[in-house]
Scaffold this motif. Sequence first.
Motif, PDB file in Angstrom:
ATOM      1  N   LEU A 257     -37.244  14.166  -4.382  1.00 51.46           N
ATOM      2  CA  LEU A 257     -37.789  13.142  -5.274  1.00 51.46           C
ATOM      3  C   LEU A 257     -39.219  13.449  -5.706  1.00 51.46           C
ATOM      4  O   LEU A 257     -39.530  13.348  -6.904  1.00 51.46           O
ATOM      5  CB  LEU A 257     -37.687  11.771  -4.613  1.00 51.46           C
ATOM      6  N   PRO A 258     -40.122  13.822  -4.783  1.00 61.77           N
ATOM      7  CA  PRO A 258     -41.473  14.195  -5.238  1.00 61.77           C
ATOM      8  C   PRO A 258     -41.450  15.382  -6.217  1.00 61.77           C
ATOM      9  O   PRO A 258     -42.236  15.398  -7.171  1.00 61.77           O
ATOM     10  CB  PRO A 258     -42.203  14.553  -3.937  1.00 61.77           C
ATOM     11  N   HIS A 259     -40.571  16.329  -5.962  1.00 64.93           N
ATOM     12  CA  HIS A 259     -40.488  17.494  -6.854  1.00 64.93           C
ATOM     13  C   HIS A 259     -40.023  17.075  -8.247  1.00 64.93           C
ATOM     14  O   HIS A 259     -40.606  17.503  -9.260  1.00 64.93           O
ATOM     15  CB  HIS A 259     -39.531  18.528  -6.257  1.00 64.93           C
ATOM     16  N   LEU A 260     -38.992  16.239  -8.307  1.00 63.27           N
ATOM     17  CA  LEU A 260     -38.494  15.794  -9.608  1.00 63.27           C
ATOM     18  C   LEU A 260     -39.552  14.976 -10.346  1.00 63.27           C
ATOM     19  O   LEU A 260     -39.701  15.102 -11.573  1.00 63.27           O
ATOM     20  CB  LEU A 260     -37.220  14.961  -9.426  1.00 63.27           C
ATOM     21  N   GLU A 261     -40.285  14.137  -9.605  1.00 63.27           N
ATOM     22  CA  GLU A 261     -41.316  13.323 -10.263  1.00 63.27           C
ATOM     23  C   GLU A 261     -42.407  14.203 -10.861  1.00 63.27           C
ATOM     24  O   GLU A 261     -42.910  13.921 -11.953  1.00 63.27           O
ATOM     25  CB  GLU A 261     -41.918  12.347  -9.259  1.00 63.27           C
ATOM     26  N   ASP A 262     -42.759  15.281 -10.176  1.00 58.18           N
ATOM     27  CA  ASP A 262     -43.794  16.186 -10.677  1.00 58.18           C
ATOM     28  C   ASP A 262     -43.303  17.039 -11.844  1.00 58.18           C
ATOM     29  O   ASP A 262     -44.033  17.246 -12.817  1.00 58.18           O
ATOM     30  CB  ASP A 262     -44.287  17.108  -9.550  1.00 58.18           C
ATOM     31  N   VAL A 263     -42.075  17.530 -11.727  1.00 64.28           N
ATOM     32  CA  VAL A 263     -41.580  18.514 -12.703  1.00 64.28           C
ATOM     33  C   VAL A 263     -40.874  17.856 -13.885  1.00 64.28           C
ATOM     34  O   VAL A 263     -41.046  18.278 -15.034  1.00 64.28           O
ATOM     35  CB  VAL A 263     -40.630  19.521 -12.003  1.00 64.28           C
ATOM     36  N   VAL A 264     -40.083  16.828 -13.614  1.00 58.89           N
ATOM     37  CA  VAL A 264     -39.271  16.204 -14.662  1.00 58.89           C
ATOM     38  C   VAL A 264     -39.870  14.889 -15.134  1.00 58.89           C
ATOM     39  O   VAL A 264     -39.997  14.639 -16.332  1.00 58.89           O
ATOM     40  CB  VAL A 264     -37.818  15.981 -14.163  1.00 58.89           C
ATOM     41  N   GLY A 265     -40.230  14.023 -14.188  1.00 59.68           N
ATOM     42  CA  GLY A 265     -40.783  12.725 -14.543  1.00 59.68           C
ATOM     43  C   GLY A 265     -40.239  11.640 -13.635  1.00 59.68           C
ATOM     44  O   GLY A 265     -39.200  11.815 -12.974  1.00 59.68           O
ATOM     45  N   SER A 266     -40.912  10.499 -13.610  1.00 56.00           N
ATOM     46  CA  SER A 266     -40.501   9.419 -12.722  1.00 56.00           C
ATOM     47  C   SER A 266     -39.138   8.850 -13.103  1.00 56.00           C
ATOM     48  O   SER A 266     -38.436   8.289 -12.251  1.00 56.00           O
ATOM     49  CB  SER A 266     -41.555   8.308 -12.735  1.00 56.00           C
ATOM     50  N   TRP A 267     -38.749   9.009 -14.374  1.00 53.67           N
ATOM     51  CA  TRP A 267     -37.447   8.483 -14.796  1.00 53.67           C
ATOM     52  C   TRP A 267     -36.304   9.157 -14.045  1.00 53.67           C
ATOM     53  O   TRP A 267     -35.263   8.530 -13.809  1.00 53.67           O
ATOM     54  CB  TRP A 267     -37.259   8.657 -16.306  1.00 53.67           C
ATOM     55  N   ALA A 268     -36.469  10.436 -13.665  1.00 50.08           N
ATOM     56  CA  ALA A 268     -35.422  11.135 -12.917  1.00 50.08           C
ATOM     57  C   ALA A 268     -35.247  10.519 -11.530  1.00 50.08           C
ATOM     58  O   ALA A 268     -34.123  10.400 -11.020  1.00 50.08           O
ATOM     59  CB  ALA A 268     -35.745  12.616 -12.809  1.00 50.08           C
ATOM     60  N   VAL A 269     -36.357  10.110 -10.903  1.00 45.68           N
ATOM     61  CA  VAL A 269     -36.287   9.454  -9.598  1.00 45.68           C
ATOM     62  C   VAL A 269     -35.595   8.101  -9.734  1.00 45.68           C
ATOM     63  O   VAL A 269     -34.737   7.740  -8.908  1.00 45.68           O
ATOM     64  CB  VAL A 269     -37.703   9.283  -9.011  1.00 45.68           C
ATOM     65  N   ASP A 270     -35.948   7.362 -10.782  1.00 48.69           N
ATOM     66  CA  ASP A 270     -35.303   6.065 -11.023  1.00 48.69           C
ATOM     67  C   ASP A 270     -33.799   6.245 -11.257  1.00 48.69           C
ATOM     68  O   ASP A 270     -32.983   5.418 -10.831  1.00 48.69           O
ATOM     69  CB  ASP A 270     -35.932   5.377 -12.230  1.00 48.69           C
ATOM     70  N   LEU A 271     -33.436   7.322 -11.935  1.00 50.39           N
ATOM     71  CA  LEU A 271     -32.024   7.592 -12.215  1.00 50.39           C
ATOM     72  C   LEU A 271     -31.240   7.802 -10.925  1.00 50.39           C
ATOM     73  O   LEU A 271     -30.150   7.222 -10.737  1.00 50.39           O
ATOM     74  CB  LEU A 271     -31.894   8.825 -13.114  1.00 50.39           C
ATOM     75  N   LEU A 272     -31.764   8.620 -10.016  1.00 50.69           N
ATOM     76  CA  LEU A 272     -31.053   8.869  -8.755  1.00 50.69           C
ATOM     77  C   LEU A 272     -30.924   7.589  -7.940  1.00 50.69           C
ATOM     78  O   LEU A 272     -29.901   7.372  -7.287  1.00 50.69           O
ATOM     79  CB  LEU A 272     -31.773   9.947  -7.949  1.00 50.69           C
ATOM     80  N   GLN A 273     -31.944   6.745  -7.988  1.00 45.95           N
ATOM     81  CA  GLN A 273     -31.871   5.470  -7.271  1.00 45.95           C
ATOM     82  C   GLN A 273     -30.794   4.583  -7.877  1.00 45.95           C
ATOM     83  O   GLN A 273     -30.002   3.946  -7.153  1.00 45.95           O
ATOM     84  CB  GLN A 273     -33.226   4.767  -7.321  1.00 45.95           C
ATOM     85  N   ALA A 274     -30.719   4.527  -9.214  1.00 44.21           N
ATOM     86  CA  ALA A 274     -29.703   3.709  -9.877  1.00 44.21           C
ATOM     87  C   ALA A 274     -28.306   4.234  -9.575  1.00 44.21           C
ATOM     88  O   ALA A 274     -27.365   3.457  -9.373  1.00 44.21           O
ATOM     89  CB  ALA A 274     -29.955   3.690 -11.390  1.00 44.21           C
ATOM     90  N   CYS A 275     -28.130   5.543  -9.549  1.00 42.01           N
ATOM     91  CA  CYS A 275     -26.820   6.127  -9.221  1.00 42.01           C
ATOM     92  C   CYS A 275     -26.431   5.799  -7.785  1.00 42.01           C
ATOM     93  O   CYS A 275     -25.257   5.567  -7.481  1.00 42.01           O
ATOM     94  CB  CYS A 275     -26.842   7.638  -9.420  1.00 42.01           C
ATOM     95  N   ARG A 276     -27.429   5.770  -6.901  1.00 48.07           N
ATOM     96  CA  ARG A 276     -27.138   5.532  -5.484  1.00 48.07           C
ATOM     97  C   ARG A 276     -26.686   4.105  -5.243  1.00 48.07           C
ATOM     98  O   ARG A 276     -25.746   3.856  -4.483  1.00 48.07           O
ATOM     99  CB  ARG A 276     -28.368   5.850  -4.632  1.00 48.07           C
ATOM    100  N   VAL A 277     -27.325   3.137  -5.906  1.00 47.61           N
ATOM    101  CA  VAL A 277     -26.998   1.731  -5.651  1.00 47.61           C
ATOM    102  C   VAL A 277     -25.840   1.239  -6.515  1.00 47.61           C
ATOM    103  O   VAL A 277     -25.377   0.108  -6.353  1.00 47.61           O
ATOM    104  CB  VAL A 277     -28.228   0.831  -5.895  1.00 47.61           C
ATOM    105  N   GLY A 278     -25.372   2.076  -7.436  1.00 49.99           N
ATOM    106  CA  GLY A 278     -24.187   1.697  -8.200  1.00 49.99           C
ATOM    107  C   GLY A 278     -24.447   1.204  -9.591  1.00 49.99           C
ATOM    108  O   GLY A 278     -23.517   0.811 -10.288  1.00 49.99           O
ATOM    109  N   GLY A 279     -25.676   1.199 -10.049  1.00 51.88           N
ATOM    110  CA  GLY A 279     -25.965   0.847 -11.429  1.00 51.88           C
ATOM    111  C   GLY A 279     -25.907  -0.630 -11.744  1.00 51.88           C
ATOM    112  O   GLY A 279     -26.179  -1.038 -12.872  1.00 51.88           O
ATOM    113  N   GLU A 280     -25.551  -1.470 -10.765  1.00 51.17           N
ATOM    114  CA  GLU A 280     -25.392  -2.896 -11.045  1.00 51.17           C
ATOM    115  C   GLU A 280     -26.743  -3.521 -11.387  1.00 51.17           C
ATOM    116  O   GLU A 280     -27.748  -3.290 -10.722  1.00 51.17           O
ATOM    117  CB  GLU A 280     -24.779  -3.612  -9.835  1.00 51.17           C
TER     118      GLU A 280
END
Length: 300
Positions: A257-280
Amino acid sequence: MLADVTEAENWIRKTAATLRSERIAPFAKESQRIWQRLRQQSNVDLGAVRLGGTRNVELDVSVDGVSNSALAVMSQGELHSLGLALFLPRAMVDESPFRFVVIDDPVQAMDPSKVDGLAQVLADVGLTRQVVVFTHDERLVEALRRLRLSATVWEVCRGEESVVQVRMSDDPVGRCLNDARAMRGDEDLPEALRAELVASCCRSALEAASHARFRRERLGRGMPHAEVERVLECALTTRQKIALAVLDDLGEPAKLLPHLEDVVGSWAVDLLQACRVGGEGGDLDVLIRDTELLAGWLQR
């Protein structure tokens, strides 16, 4: 008189054999070149290819430098590869009126490394011929995409009452994203179930992109196919699979997550969190859009 006829007959037979050998020599050389591409880690060497009679072909095959019979020492996959090595040079002669090659299920019994060689050989043939391949084995398609070789893939589907439909096939990431969009647009599904199904499709898309990247990089460095698949089997979660692709280390998911936030952006971290909890409770259109962006970054 009889002696003269016998001498003439022997001369004709010897000259005919010489002419046949001269005609087959270019094909034999090309067969050896193709075999070198197809063998991929095989210890079987193909030597001279000769016409032993009017209908027989004699092959000099050796294993670890020791001569042997082809049928006695070669696996089924190696025999398929050898058959292609003998067939393709004849099919590609300039004198042939056919500008296409049709091959039925050449991947049978081939190990993964030979499938890579097959993909490269068919790509070379495709420079001057249209190549049509029928196969049930998706390994050839995976190898073509991983090696970034040009190919158009059509999928034949048989539905109810044997209705056959032919459609262009997307890569695994594209299929998952299309499924996610279909689930998103299905108003008959309960909202919570729809969100979970969309998130599941998004996770599958990210995992497919991660697998493709990991295979491409590890195989490109010379790691055996079996070892690559063994490592992939150890990655059980989406984050572990992405960590393998991004960090090249199964044991470092905490750094992802820290790597993605640095290289891609915070939206990528938010995306993985949304995928993990099911998108509801989230915007499913944004979830699909961001999945497509991150999967594209992984594939690049």
